[in-house]
Write a protein that holds these residues in place. Structure first.
Motif: not given
Length: 102
Positions: A6-11, A13-19
């Protein structure tokens, strides 16, 4: 399908899923994602369009990568009027110049 942070999270713009090891219980929509894999060799350039999800691995010690983000000027002609070959050459020339600066 990639469950962005989500916006505001340190990551953000990145996916939460580990590909490389997706948790399909936590991220069930990822099962329908269409993945592509490629190997980029010496002298190759990989162009990813704006906002494409991607993951890369650099398995060799003498490897370098360069990310370039660009914005088009307001007076840029529409895509339909541009010569795509020239745009590709311009991108490649720019990236080569940046690699030389390293």
């Amino acid at each position: 399908a990639f469950y962005p942070h989500p916006s505001g999270h340190p990551n953000a713009g990145s996916a939460q899923v580990k590909l490389s090891a997706p948790n399909l219980t936590r991220f069930p929509g990822f099962a329908s994602a269409k993945l592509r894999e490629t190997v980029v060799g010496p002298g190759d350039v990989l162009f990813l369009p704006n906002h494409w999800w991607h993951q890369f691995e650099q398995p060799f010690e003498q490897t370098a990568s360069l990310n370039v983000w660009s914005y088009e000027a307001p007076d840029t002609p529409p895509v339909s009027l541009r010569d795509k070959r020239m745009r590709g050459i311009a991108i490649q020339n720019f990236m080569e110049a940046k690699m030389v600066e390293l």
